[in-house]
Design a protein around this motif. Structure first.
Motif, PDB file in Angstrom:
ATOM      1  N   ARG A  26      37.424  42.568  57.375  1.00  0.00           N
ATOM      2  CA  ARG A  26      38.265  41.659  58.157  1.00  0.00           C
ATOM      3  C   ARG A  26      39.740  41.899  57.839  1.00  0.00           C
ATOM      4  N   SER A  27      40.004  42.120  56.565  1.00  0.00           N
ATOM      5  CA  SER A  27      41.391  42.369  56.180  1.00  0.00           C
ATOM      6  C   SER A  27      41.426  43.053  54.820  1.00  0.00           C
ATOM      7  N   ILE A  28      42.500  43.784  54.598  1.00  0.00           N
ATOM      8  CA  ILE A  28      42.730  44.419  53.305  1.00  0.00           C
ATOM      9  C   ILE A  28      44.018  43.877  52.732  1.00  0.00           C
ATOM     10  N   ASN A  29      43.974  43.443  51.516  1.00  0.00           N
ATOM     11  CA  ASN A  29      45.155  42.894  50.869  1.00  0.00           C
ATOM     12  C   ASN A  29      45.781  43.953  49.964  1.00  0.00           C
ATOM     13  N   THR A  30      45.632  43.796  48.681  1.00  0.00           N
ATOM     14  CA  THR A  30      46.254  44.731  47.755  1.00  0.00           C
ATOM     15  C   THR A  30      45.464  46.033  47.653  1.00  0.00           C
ATOM     16  N   MET A  31      46.195  47.135  47.671  1.00  0.00           N
ATOM     17  CA  MET A  31      45.628  48.460  47.430  1.00  0.00           C
ATOM     18  C   MET A  31      46.372  49.064  46.246  1.00  0.00           C
ATOM     19  N   GLY A  32      45.663  49.797  45.424  1.00  0.00           N
ATOM     20  CA  GLY A  32      46.338  50.322  44.246  1.00  0.00           C
ATOM     21  C   GLY A  32      45.675  51.545  43.655  1.00  0.00           C
ATOM     22  N   TRP A  33      46.397  52.110  42.701  1.00  0.00           N
ATOM     23  CA  TRP A  33      45.897  53.260  41.941  1.00  0.00           C
ATOM     24  C   TRP A  33      45.969  52.936  40.458  1.00  0.00           C
ATOM     25  N   TYR A  34      44.930  53.318  39.762  1.00  0.00           N
ATOM     26  CA  TYR A  34      44.842  53.177  38.315  1.00  0.00           C
ATOM     27  C   TYR A  34      44.475  54.550  37.751  1.00  0.00           C
ATOM     28  N   ARG A  35      44.650  54.710  36.447  1.00  0.00           N
ATOM     29  CA  ARG A  35      44.252  55.976  35.837  1.00  0.00           C
ATOM     30  C   ARG A  35      43.714  55.742  34.429  1.00  0.00           C
ATOM     31  N   GLN A  36      42.889  56.686  34.017  1.00  0.00           N
ATOM     32  CA  GLN A  36      42.316  56.604  32.677  1.00  0.00           C
ATOM     33  C   GLN A  36      42.337  57.999  32.058  1.00  0.00           C
ATOM     34  N   ALA A  37      43.095  58.122  30.991  1.00  0.00           N
ATOM     35  CA  ALA A  37      43.153  59.380  30.255  1.00  0.00           C
ATOM     36  C   ALA A  37      42.061  59.382  29.183  1.00  0.00           C
ATOM     37  N   PRO A  38      41.664  60.557  28.715  1.00  0.00           N
ATOM     38  CA  PRO A  38      40.615  60.634  27.693  1.00  0.00           C
ATOM     39  C   PRO A  38      40.977  59.811  26.463  1.00  0.00           C
ATOM     40  N   GLY A  39      40.052  58.965  26.036  1.00  0.00           N
ATOM     41  CA  GLY A  39      40.262  58.155  24.849  1.00  0.00           C
ATOM     42  C   GLY A  39      41.166  56.954  25.036  1.00  0.00           C
ATOM     43  N   LYS A  40      41.582  56.694  26.281  1.00  0.00           N
ATOM     44  CA  LYS A  40      42.478  55.573  26.534  1.00  0.00           C
ATOM     45  C   LYS A  40      41.856  54.616  27.538  1.00  0.00           C
ATOM     46  N   VAL A  67      41.954  60.696  34.982  1.00  0.00           N
ATOM     47  CA  VAL A  67      41.155  60.427  36.175  1.00  0.00           C
ATOM     48  C   VAL A  67      41.817  59.254  36.889  1.00  0.00           C
ATOM     49  N   TYR A  68      42.106  59.437  38.158  1.00  0.00           N
ATOM     50  CA  TYR A  68      42.785  58.418  38.952  1.00  0.00           C
ATOM     51  C   TYR A  68      41.766  57.690  39.829  1.00  0.00           C
ATOM     52  N   TYR A  69      41.861  56.370  39.827  1.00  0.00           N
ATOM     53  CA  TYR A  69      40.941  55.521  40.580  1.00  0.00           C
ATOM     54  C   TYR A  69      41.694  54.690  41.611  1.00  0.00           C
ATOM     55  N   CYS A  70      41.138  54.658  42.785  1.00  0.00           N
ATOM     56  CA  CYS A  70      41.668  53.819  43.849  1.00  0.00           C
ATOM     57  C   CYS A  70      41.005  52.445  43.774  1.00  0.00           C
ATOM     58  N   ASN A  71      41.771  51.404  44.077  1.00  0.00           N
ATOM     59  CA  ASN A  71      41.239  50.042  44.118  1.00  0.00           C
ATOM     60  C   ASN A  71      41.717  49.347  45.385  1.00  0.00           C
ATOM     61  N   VAL A  72      40.801  48.701  46.061  1.00  0.00           N
ATOM     62  CA  VAL A  72      41.142  47.989  47.301  1.00  0.00           C
ATOM     63  C   VAL A  72      40.524  46.598  47.260  1.00  0.00           C
ATOM     64  N   GLN A  73      41.323  45.599  47.592  1.00  0.00           N
ATOM     65  CA  GLN A  73      40.865  44.211  47.613  1.00  0.00           C
ATOM     66  C   GLN A  73      41.079  43.630  49.010  1.00  0.00           C
ATOM     67  N   GLY A  74      40.141  42.837  49.452  1.00  0.00           N
ATOM     68  CA  GLY A  74      40.294  42.246  50.770  1.00  0.00           C
ATOM     69  C   GLY A  74      39.176  41.296  51.103  1.00  0.00           C
ATOM     70  N   ILE A  75      38.952  41.095  52.403  1.00  0.00           N
ATOM     71  CA  ILE A  75      37.930  40.205  52.927  1.00  0.00           C
ATOM     72  C   ILE A  75      36.971  41.034  53.783  1.00  0.00           C
ATOM     73  N   ASN A  76      35.673  40.922  53.508  1.00  0.00           N
ATOM     74  CA  ASN A  76      34.719  41.735  54.267  1.00  0.00           C
ATOM     75  C   ASN A  76      34.297  41.028  55.565  1.00  0.00           C
ATOM     76  N   LEU A  77      33.366  41.658  56.247  1.00  0.00           N
ATOM     77  CA  LEU A  77      32.926  41.162  57.552  1.00  0.00           C
ATOM     78  C   LEU A  77      32.305  39.763  57.450  1.00  0.00           C
ATOM     79  N   PHE A  78      31.766  39.428  56.286  1.00  0.00           N
ATOM     80  CA  PHE A  78      31.108  38.137  56.080  1.00  0.00           C
ATOM     81  C   PHE A  78      32.057  37.112  55.476  1.00  0.00           C
ATOM     82  N   SER A  79      33.362  37.401  55.568  1.00  0.00           N
ATOM     83  CA  SER A  79      34.417  36.511  55.078  1.00  0.00           C
ATOM     84  C   SER A  79      34.365  36.301  53.572  1.00  0.00           C
ATOM     85  N   ARG A  80      33.861  37.280  52.869  1.00  0.00           N
ATOM     86  CA  ARG A  80      33.831  37.219  51.402  1.00  0.00           C
ATOM     87  C   ARG A  80      34.819  38.229  50.830  1.00  0.00           C
ATOM     88  N   ARG A  81      35.388  37.852  49.709  1.00  0.00           N
ATOM     89  CA  ARG A  81      36.318  38.749  49.042  1.00  0.00           C
ATOM     90  C   ARG A  81      35.584  39.961  48.492  1.00  0.00           C
TER      91      ARG A  81
END
Length: 120
Positions: free
Chosen positions: A29-43, A92-106
């Motif tokens: 239904r909608s997308i709010n915050t989108m982001g990138w995170y990363r994780q280096a070995p041992g961190k 390793v870079y990870y994408c993250n997306v937050q929003g509301i799905n078709l069933f109106s749930r986050r």
């Protein structure tokens, strides 16, 4: 179900550039915050950059002035342009997306992760 597909990683020399993409699949239904995170070995995983639904951006201090996050709302895709890469950006870079799905749930979805290596 919302799924994320990342692309654009790889090996680059110091000072080089890469552009990461993260495409959202599935009906939302909608997308709010989108982001990138990363994780280096041992961190722990750390925030790299986020962009809100209103296009407000935020960056980790370590990438300010070198990385640019952007989004294409028509394609439900978020990008990370990485310039002047340094060996310490290797992770390793990870994408993250937050929003509301078709069933109106986050939803709060993560990509599978993509490797970025910066080395001469």
């Amino acid at each position: 179900q919302v799924q994320l597909v990342e692309s654009g990683g790889g090996l680059v020399q110091p000072g080089g550039s890469l552009r990461l993409s993260c495409a959202t699949s599935g009906v939302v239904r909608s997308i709010n915050t989108m982001g990138w995170y990363r994780q280096a070995p041992g961190k722990q995983r750390e925030l790299v950059a986020t962009v809100s639904g209103g296009a407000t951006t935020a960056y980790a201090d370590s990438v300010k002035g070198r990385f640019t996050i952007s989004r294409d709302n028509a394609k439900n895709t978020v990008y990370l342009q990485m310039d002047n890469l340094k060996p310490e950006d290797t992770a390793v870079y990870y994408c993250n997306v937050q929003g509301i799905n078709l069933f109106s749930r986050r939803f709060d979805s993560w990509g599978q992760g993509i490797q970025v290596a910066v080395s001469s």
